[in-house]
Design a protein around this motif. Structure first.
Motif, PDB file in Angstrom:
ATOM      1  N   ALA A 227       0.837  -1.115   0.009  1.00 30.31           N
ATOM      2  CA  ALA A 227       0.084  -0.033  -0.108  1.00 30.31           C
ATOM      3  C   ALA A 227       0.794   1.174   0.045  1.00 30.31           C
ATOM      4  CB  ALA A 227      -0.897   0.036   1.115  1.00 30.31           C
ATOM      5  N   THR A 228       1.903   1.028  -0.918  1.00 29.82           N
ATOM      6  CA  THR A 228       2.932   2.231  -0.880  1.00 29.82           C
ATOM      7  C   THR A 228       3.287   2.544  -2.137  1.00 29.82           C
ATOM      8  OG1 THR A 228       3.594   1.874   1.578  1.00 29.82           O
ATOM      9  CG2 THR A 228       5.123   3.062  -0.003  1.00 29.82           C
ATOM     10  N   VAL A 229       3.560   3.554  -2.770  1.00 32.09           N
ATOM     11  CA  VAL A 229       4.350   3.753  -4.229  1.00 32.09           C
ATOM     12  C   VAL A 229       5.453   4.628  -3.719  1.00 32.09           C
ATOM     13  CG1 VAL A 229       2.092   3.575  -5.124  1.00 32.09           C
ATOM     14  CG2 VAL A 229       3.313   5.778  -5.070  1.00 32.09           C
ATOM     15  N   GLY A 230       6.572   4.400  -4.612  1.00 32.16           N
ATOM     16  CA  GLY A 230       7.775   5.111  -4.405  1.00 32.16           C
ATOM     17  C   GLY A 230       8.173   6.109  -5.596  1.00 32.16           C
ATOM     18  N   VAL A 231       9.003   7.274  -5.018  1.00 33.09           N
ATOM     19  CA  VAL A 231       9.278   8.233  -6.145  1.00 33.09           C
ATOM     20  C   VAL A 231      10.592   8.218  -5.662  1.00 33.09           C
ATOM     21  CG1 VAL A 231       9.110  10.544  -6.679  1.00 33.09           C
ATOM     22  CG2 VAL A 231       7.078   9.235  -6.523  1.00 33.09           C
ATOM     23  N   VAL A 232      11.663   8.448  -6.502  1.00 29.71           N
ATOM     24  CA  VAL A 232      12.904   8.755  -6.681  1.00 29.71           C
ATOM     25  C   VAL A 232      13.144   9.955  -7.003  1.00 29.71           C
ATOM     26  CG1 VAL A 232      15.450   8.104  -6.929  1.00 29.71           C
ATOM     27  CG2 VAL A 232      13.668   6.606  -6.378  1.00 29.71           C
ATOM     28  N   LEU A 233      13.714  11.083  -6.498  1.00 31.64           N
ATOM     29  CA  LEU A 233      14.025  12.543  -6.918  1.00 31.64           C
ATOM     30  C   LEU A 233      15.507  12.394  -7.326  1.00 31.64           C
ATOM     31  CD1 LEU A 233      12.134  14.730  -4.518  1.00 31.64           C
ATOM     32  CD2 LEU A 233      11.190  13.714  -6.796  1.00 31.64           C
ATOM     33  N   ALA A 234      15.683  12.334  -8.515  1.00 35.05           N
ATOM     34  CA  ALA A 234      17.070  12.121  -9.011  1.00 35.05           C
ATOM     35  C   ALA A 234      17.464  13.430  -9.448  1.00 35.05           C
ATOM     36  CB  ALA A 234      17.165  10.975 -10.085  1.00 35.05           C
ATOM     37  N   ARG A 235      17.509  14.375  -8.801  1.00 34.36           N
ATOM     38  CA  ARG A 235      18.326  15.692  -9.169  1.00 34.36           C
ATOM     39  C   ARG A 235      19.530  15.920  -8.240  1.00 34.36           C
ATOM     40  NH1 ARG A 235      15.370  18.948 -12.629  1.00 34.36           N
ATOM     41  NH2 ARG A 235      14.220  17.605 -14.354  1.00 34.36           N
ATOM     42  N   SER A 236      20.195  17.059  -8.591  1.00 29.51           N
ATOM     43  CA  SER A 236      21.042  17.598  -7.741  1.00 29.51           C
ATOM     44  C   SER A 236      20.390  18.324  -6.526  1.00 29.51           C
ATOM     45  CB  SER A 236      21.999  18.680  -8.361  1.00 29.51           C
ATOM     46  OG  SER A 236      21.152  19.824  -8.569  1.00 29.51           O
ATOM     47  N   PRO A 237      20.732  18.442  -5.375  1.00 21.67           N
ATOM     48  CA  PRO A 237      20.287  19.024  -4.240  1.00 21.67           C
ATOM     49  C   PRO A 237      20.173  20.294  -4.614  1.00 21.67           C
ATOM     50  CG  PRO A 237      22.172  17.652  -3.601  1.00 21.67           C
ATOM     51  CD  PRO A 237      22.057  17.584  -5.045  1.00 21.67           C
ATOM     52  N   GLU A 238      20.883  20.983  -5.189  1.00 21.92           N
ATOM     53  CA  GLU A 238      20.699  22.251  -5.760  1.00 21.92           C
ATOM     54  C   GLU A 238      19.260  22.465  -6.612  1.00 21.92           C
ATOM     55  OE1 GLU A 238      22.131  25.111  -5.368  1.00 21.92           O
ATOM     56  OE2 GLU A 238      21.520  26.412  -7.105  1.00 21.92           O
ATOM     57  N   VAL A 239      19.237  21.654  -7.398  1.00 24.38           N
ATOM     58  CA  VAL A 239      18.024  21.980  -8.157  1.00 24.38           C
ATOM     59  C   VAL A 239      16.688  21.488  -7.470  1.00 24.38           C
ATOM     60  CG1 VAL A 239      16.618  21.165 -10.070  1.00 24.38           C
ATOM     61  CG2 VAL A 239      19.205  21.575 -10.345  1.00 24.38           C
ATOM     62  N   LEU A 240      16.668  20.386  -6.663  1.00 31.69           N
ATOM     63  CA  LEU A 240      15.834  20.145  -5.864  1.00 31.69           C
ATOM     64  C   LEU A 240      15.366  21.152  -4.764  1.00 31.69           C
ATOM     65  CD1 LEU A 240      16.213  16.554  -4.456  1.00 31.69           C
ATOM     66  CD2 LEU A 240      14.631  17.329  -6.054  1.00 31.69           C
ATOM     67  N   ARG A 241      16.299  22.010  -4.370  1.00 33.49           N
ATOM     68  CA  ARG A 241      15.768  22.785  -3.213  1.00 33.49           C
ATOM     69  C   ARG A 241      15.293  24.165  -3.985  1.00 33.49           C
ATOM     70  NH1 ARG A 241      20.852  22.661  -0.838  1.00 33.49           N
ATOM     71  NH2 ARG A 241      21.597  24.376  -2.216  1.00 33.49           N
ATOM     72  N   THR A 242      15.768  24.473  -5.167  1.00 28.57           N
ATOM     73  CA  THR A 242      15.230  25.737  -5.792  1.00 28.57           C
ATOM     74  C   THR A 242      14.042  25.640  -6.747  1.00 28.57           C
ATOM     75  OG1 THR A 242      16.986  25.443  -7.565  1.00 28.57           O
ATOM     76  CG2 THR A 242      17.515  26.931  -5.766  1.00 28.57           C
ATOM     77  N   GLU A 243      13.852  24.508  -7.104  1.00 27.93           N
ATOM     78  CA  GLU A 243      12.727  24.085  -8.087  1.00 27.93           C
ATOM     79  C   GLU A 243      11.528  24.017  -7.332  1.00 27.93           C
ATOM     80  OE1 GLU A 243      12.067  23.951 -11.530  1.00 27.93           O
ATOM     81  OE2 GLU A 243      13.841  22.888 -12.443  1.00 27.93           O
ATOM     82  N   PRO A 244      10.405  24.907  -7.475  1.00 27.11           N
ATOM     83  CA  PRO A 244       9.403  24.551  -6.617  1.00 27.11           C
ATOM     84  C   PRO A 244       8.355  23.407  -7.275  1.00 27.11           C
ATOM     85  CG  PRO A 244       9.496  26.831  -7.551  1.00 27.11           C
ATOM     86  CD  PRO A 244      10.557  26.077  -8.024  1.00 27.11           C
ATOM     87  N   PHE A 245       8.737  22.926  -8.379  1.00 23.44           N
ATOM     88  CA  PHE A 245       8.114  21.654  -9.086  1.00 23.44           C
ATOM     89  C   PHE A 245       8.113  20.631  -8.233  1.00 23.44           C
ATOM     90  CE2 PHE A 245       8.836  17.525 -11.158  1.00 23.44           C
ATOM     91  CZ  PHE A 245       7.476  17.655 -12.270  1.00 23.44           C
ATOM     92  N   PHE A 246       9.284  20.266  -7.535  1.00 25.11           N
ATOM     93  CA  PHE A 246       9.362  18.992  -6.830  1.00 25.11           C
ATOM     94  C   PHE A 246       8.199  19.111  -5.606  1.00 25.11           C
ATOM     95  CE2 PHE A 246      13.066  19.204  -9.150  1.00 25.11           C
ATOM     96  CZ  PHE A 246      13.167  18.194  -9.941  1.00 25.11           C
ATOM     97  N   MET A 247       8.215  20.109  -4.832  1.00 25.73           N
ATOM     98  CA  MET A 247       7.045  20.277  -3.619  1.00 25.73           C
ATOM     99  C   MET A 247       5.886  19.954  -4.375  1.00 25.73           C
ATOM    100  SD  MET A 247       7.773  20.160  -0.473  1.00 25.73           S
ATOM    101  CE  MET A 247       6.150  19.395   0.473  1.00 25.73           C
ATOM    102  N   GLN A 248       5.655  20.628  -5.182  1.00 23.06           N
ATOM    103  CA  GLN A 248       4.209  20.539  -6.002  1.00 23.06           C
ATOM    104  C   GLN A 248       3.939  19.185  -6.305  1.00 23.06           C
ATOM    105  OE1 GLN A 248       4.939  24.448  -8.472  1.00 23.06           O
ATOM    106  NE2 GLN A 248       3.029  23.769  -8.775  1.00 23.06           N
ATOM    107  N   PHE A 249       4.885  18.511  -6.944  1.00 22.58           N
ATOM    108  CA  PHE A 249       4.663  17.172  -7.342  1.00 22.58           C
ATOM    109  C   PHE A 249       4.542  16.276  -6.396  1.00 22.58           C
ATOM    110  CE2 PHE A 249       6.327  13.063  -8.761  1.00 22.58           C
ATOM    111  CZ  PHE A 249       5.704  12.901 -10.167  1.00 22.58           C
ATOM    112  N   VAL A 250       5.305  16.131  -5.304  1.00 22.77           N
ATOM    113  CA  VAL A 250       5.134  15.401  -4.058  1.00 22.77           C
ATOM    114  C   VAL A 250       3.596  15.547  -3.230  1.00 22.77           C
ATOM    115  CG1 VAL A 250       6.082  15.177  -1.703  1.00 22.77           C
ATOM    116  CG2 VAL A 250       7.750  15.131  -3.647  1.00 22.77           C
TER     117      VAL A 250
END
Lengths: 340, 340
Positions: B62-85
């Motif tokens: 009852a779990t699905v997985g997501v791997v965010l495979a970008r540099s920490p730099e891009v993850l921090r700055t791009e609002p995309f990922f939080m919206q996605f999550v």
DNA sequence: GTCCATCGTACATAGTGTGTC
DNA sequence: GGACACACTATGTACGATGGA
């Protein structure tokens, strides 16, 4: 093709599953030779312990939970949360733990989430942020006996280890900077009243201002959103004796307010100086770039994660103190109008 | 005080644990009366099924997985990922599923994460983003038979349902807007070459420009970061025949480049028009505000989540198409110098 | 009698097919 | 045939027992 179990390994090697379990967990009770054969077959089959089976038998989920209890709007815009999640996840995975994440739109759902996670044995502990006024969470978690660590409170808490922050010095630096630039009336646009941060920052800024001769303070209430910040700024600037610098309790309100101010002909920093509590790319990329109180959220989250793991492991964890923020001076702070 | 199990309920009611299980799962084989007593005791004790036991016996995490495979730099700055999550988590929890999140700094770790999750039966499926050139992930997931959905590819993929996006119309709108403003030479600062998005956008913008008489195109390579975008912009503007508008493949590069351009005396939009592929608060709060190609990331992630749940449930899921982006016109686009 | 390697089996919890009154 | 109990499934951990040297 089917995912292998220790029974498959036991059959392949010709031993009991107990022997396999011992060998795979590096415990005694197996000869060196058998151990090696078992390990070899295990890697060859690509075996990994079923997390469910291990959780069931060891009574450990190897997972910690975090509920993000803010409006979707704030979650999307505040870079804080992604940094927090990223810093925490990296520490947890380095220790073999996973992160269980949930969003909650209201406090009742949040409490219900903790209850459910605990009853379902889904998490071994939880990490909390944003202590509120009359916060019901500490009492609930104590009652359920859920290992919990509170991130970013201002002082110790009965029964729950905290990673605490002290904003004493940063408030001093900010007020000293502004007083040195000739400002005599400082504005402070605050965060939501129900957050403990807000009260703490109010107190520290108030104290620092009171300790600085000739400096006065005016406050207004924001809510961490663009619109809330802009509205509070407008109220401060419309007053009879408006402040010449404004300290904002987060970066989003600061940045939005600067954009709005310049549209209204208020120049930053010539007419108005701006400081943001919390740094992020936002403060760097806007023009003028915003002077901000920076700290490494990812590292702090990692620290809190380590505390929580220790609490889960040993049953106790010491309170710890976060390094104070650093004042990053950029272009949004300048001399008071008519000064120097 | 201890967390109750169905055995505790069975004892309390005086029936077997099978009866309790049937009653709690709404199956036949229990009288109405007993069922009610069981449900009553269950709620009274605050019982919840152990997730581990249920996962073990039902073979469902009852779990699905997501791997965010970008540099920490891009993850921090791009609002995309939080919206996605955030969008994904809300859908999953509404269906009783959890989200397992991991960060991976390199492709090898990412693949290893999928292997581990699957072997440990930690997830029932995974959601993927950012299809790359020679992407090893589809092959691995097919080999392992992991239910997977790919988010944001441009076309169908063998054996893996995709939620695909079509950037045809948005490229047309952007080029039409610019041509209508008198621009004759369009710049395009691209994302990382290894991402499929990049090739697709290159093609669509190229096609739209080619179909527009009198319009030429120049490209340079960015990497989604502030510095990368600024450097690419500088190269374009330093050329013999610089473009008058630039389309940026993300908001971060657009915003950083505007800030830098203005420092160098290039006025936006008077001297240079700017468009950002991806909208976010960044585009709204900077001045001039940035014209952007917007879409609802949270809703799209939720849609992909539903597809994945359907795939897990039924074994099949149809490809779906995402709504095209919308061009949000703001202040960063204006008439070409000397036009009109 | 001691030590080590190894096995059998109970246990963690929930779900389910078959048997019984 | 309805209402229930028993026994077994899923997988990994860990205790106690057994065998041989």
């Amino acid at each position: 093709m089917k995912r292998p179990t220790i029974i498959d390994i036991a059959r392949a090697v010709g031993v009991s599953k107990a022997a396999v379990s011992y060998a795979l967990n590096g415990r005694g009770g197996v000869s060196q030779e058998t151990r090696e054969r078992i390990l070899e077959v295990a890697t060859q089959l690509g075996w990994r312990a079923s997390s469910a089976a291990r959780a069931l038998s060891s009574d450990r989920a190897a997972t910690v939970g975090v509920v993000l209890a803010r409006s979707p709007e704030v979650l999307r815009t505040e870079p804080f949360f992604m940094q927090f999640v990223a810093g925490l996840e990296q520490t947890l995975s380095a220790h073999g733990f996973s992160l269980q994440l949930a969003l909650a739109s209201d406090p009742v759902t949040e409490l219900e989430t903790y209850r459910r996670w605990w009853a379902e044995r889904r998490v071994d502990g939880v990490l909390l942020t944003d202590l509120r006024v009359d916060d019901p969470r500490p009492a609930l978690l104590r009652e359920l006996r859920v290992p919990a660590v509170f991130f970013g409170t201002e002082r110790p808490m009965a029964g729950i280890p905290v990673l605490w922050v002290d904003e004493h010095d940063i408030a001093d630096s900010a007020v000293a900077l502004l007083a040195g630039l000739g400002h005599r009336r400082i504005g402070h646009v605050q965060g939501p009243a129900q957050l403990r941060h807000t009260a703490r920052r109010e107190r520290e800024v108030g104290r620092a201002a009171a300790e600085t001769p000739g400096v006065g303070l005016v406050r207004d209430q924001g809510d961490y959103t663009e619109d809330g910040g802009v509205a509070a700024t407008a109220r401060l600037l419309d007053a009879a004796d408006p402040p010449t610098p404004i300290i904002f309790d987060n970066d989003v309100m600061a940045v939005a307010s600067v954009a709005r101010a310049e549209e209204l002909g208020v120049r930053v920093p010539a007419d108005l100086s701006v400081l943001a509590w919390d740094d992020s790319m936002l403060c760097r990329v806007v023009r003028p770039a915003i002077t901000a109180f920076s700290h490494d959220v990812g590292a702090a989250a990692a620290r809190a994660g380590v505390m929580l793991l220790e609490l889960i492991e040993t049953g106790v964890a010491d309170d710890a103190r976060l390094q104070q923020r650093e004042l990053i001076r950029r272009e949004s702070t300048g001399a008071a109008p008519g000064f120097g």
